[in-house]
Design a protein around this motif. Structure first.
Motif, PDB file in Angstrom:
ATOM      1  N   ASP A  25      -2.765   7.957   2.741  1.00 42.56           N
ATOM      2  CA  ASP A  25      -3.641   6.710   2.828  1.00 42.56           C
ATOM      3  C   ASP A  25      -4.741   6.688   2.139  1.00 42.56           C
ATOM      4  N   GLU A  35       6.130  10.861  -7.043  1.00 44.71           N
ATOM      5  CA  GLU A  35       6.051   9.495  -6.078  1.00 44.71           C
ATOM      6  C   GLU A  35       6.485   9.977  -4.794  1.00 44.71           C
ATOM      7  N   ARG A  75      -3.519   6.360  -6.215  1.00 46.98           N
ATOM      8  CA  ARG A  75      -2.827   5.118  -6.479  1.00 46.98           C
ATOM      9  C   ARG A  75      -1.979   5.034  -7.620  1.00 46.98           C
ATOM     10  N   ARG A  98       4.834   8.868  -1.056  1.00 40.76           N
ATOM     11  CA  ARG A  98       5.339   8.449   0.091  1.00 40.76           C
ATOM     12  C   ARG A  98       6.137   9.858   0.640  1.00 40.76           C
ATOM     13  N   ASP A 129       0.653  -1.228   0.088  1.00 42.07           N
ATOM     14  CA  ASP A 129      -0.086  -0.026   0.190  1.00 42.07           C
ATOM     15  C   ASP A 129       0.977   1.121  -0.142  1.00 42.07           C
ATOM     16  N   ASN A 134       2.439   2.074  -3.432  1.00 43.43           N
ATOM     17  CA  ASN A 134       1.447   2.488  -4.441  1.00 43.43           C
ATOM     18  C   ASN A 134       0.715   3.808  -4.384  1.00 43.43           C
ATOM     19  N   ARG A 135       1.424   4.367  -3.382  1.00 42.23           N
ATOM     20  CA  ARG A 135       1.089   6.060  -3.246  1.00 42.23           C
ATOM     21  C   ARG A 135       2.278   6.800  -3.011  1.00 42.23           C
ATOM     22  N   GLU A 180      -0.375   2.651 -10.864  1.00 43.50           N
ATOM     23  CA  GLU A 180      -0.651   1.505 -11.439  1.00 43.50           C
ATOM     24  C   GLU A 180       0.351   0.670 -11.354  1.00 43.50           C
ATOM     25  N   ASP A 181       0.097  -0.818 -10.914  1.00 42.10           N
ATOM     26  CA  ASP A 181       1.025  -1.772 -10.737  1.00 42.10           C
ATOM     27  C   ASP A 181       1.986  -1.900 -12.008  1.00 42.10           C
TER      28      ASP A 181
END
Length: 216
Positions: free
Chosen positions: A208, A182, A213, A9, A3, A6-7, A215-216
């Motif tokens: 959070d 990022e 989010r 930081r 998690d 994915n966002r 993308e993977d």
């Protein structure tokens, strides 16, 4: 991908301070608040010997918290204190030299780009990250609009991760996250607060809940 990965930081920029005990105390308090990707240690007006002595004390605190310790400007200090990285903002040529000399032993991050042309010129050296904003440039509650715009453009165009400096209001971290950057950097928003750890926890909770989010 977790998690956190994915966002956007959090990166902390630690202001210089003559009182090393107070400096360490504030840093430990901030890192107790939750996820921090890295901490950039700045020299400011400190002389080289004093800065190195402080860094020797502070770098292990950062690393023990699971974050990367990055020294701004001085590669000799970075090597002597076994830091994880070096932040260079003295122009494209010096950044390129640092990348060539220290990668992959150290993270080599770049700053100093005030427009798209400079950013692209610096980006040709392939630093590990691009930092938009001056390390001590958080002088208003909100993030500087130019830094937000550069971060949004960079994040949409370039694979090299970027860090964008937010303002003195911790909530300004969300505006940075919404650019697609990022990482968001906070300085005074954390270290001028009475409870730095509470601010870090609150910003992580905000990201959070509301940060876009990746993308993977």
């Amino acid at each position: 991908m977790t998690d956190m990965d994915n966002r956007c930081r959090l990166v902390l920029v630690l202001p210089e301070l003559d009182d090393s005990d107070r400096q360490a105390e504030r840093l430990e308090a901030a890192l107790s608040g939750g996820d921090v990707a890295s901490v950039i240690l700045t020299q400011g007006a400190l002389d080289d010997a004093t800065f190195q002595k402080q860094a020797e004390r502070l770098v292990p605190i950062v690393q023990q918290a699971g974050a990367a310790a990055i020294i701004a400007g001085d590669s000799r200090v970075a090597g002597r204190v076994k830091a994880d990285g070096l932040h260079v903002a003295q122009g494209a040529e010096m950044i390129a030299e640092a990348v060539e000399k220290f990668t992959p032993k150290l993270i080599v991050g770049a700053g100093g780009a005030s427009d798209r042309h400079q950013a692209l010129e610096i980006g040709e050296a392939r630093p590990d990250y691009m930092f938009f904003g001056k390390l001590d440039g958080d002088i208003k509650p909100e993030a500087h609009p130019k830094n937000l715009a550069l971060g949004e453009w960079w994040a949409s165009m370039i694979e090299i991760p970027c860090i964008v400096l937010a303002g003195t209001d911790p909530a300004s971290a969300l505006a940075v996250a919404e650019t697609g950057a990022e990482f968001v950097a906070l300085r005074q928003a954390v270290f001028a607060a009475e409870a730095p750890g509470a601010v870090v926890a609150a910003v992580n909770a905000l990201l959070d809940e509301k940060a876009p989010r990746f993308e993977d």
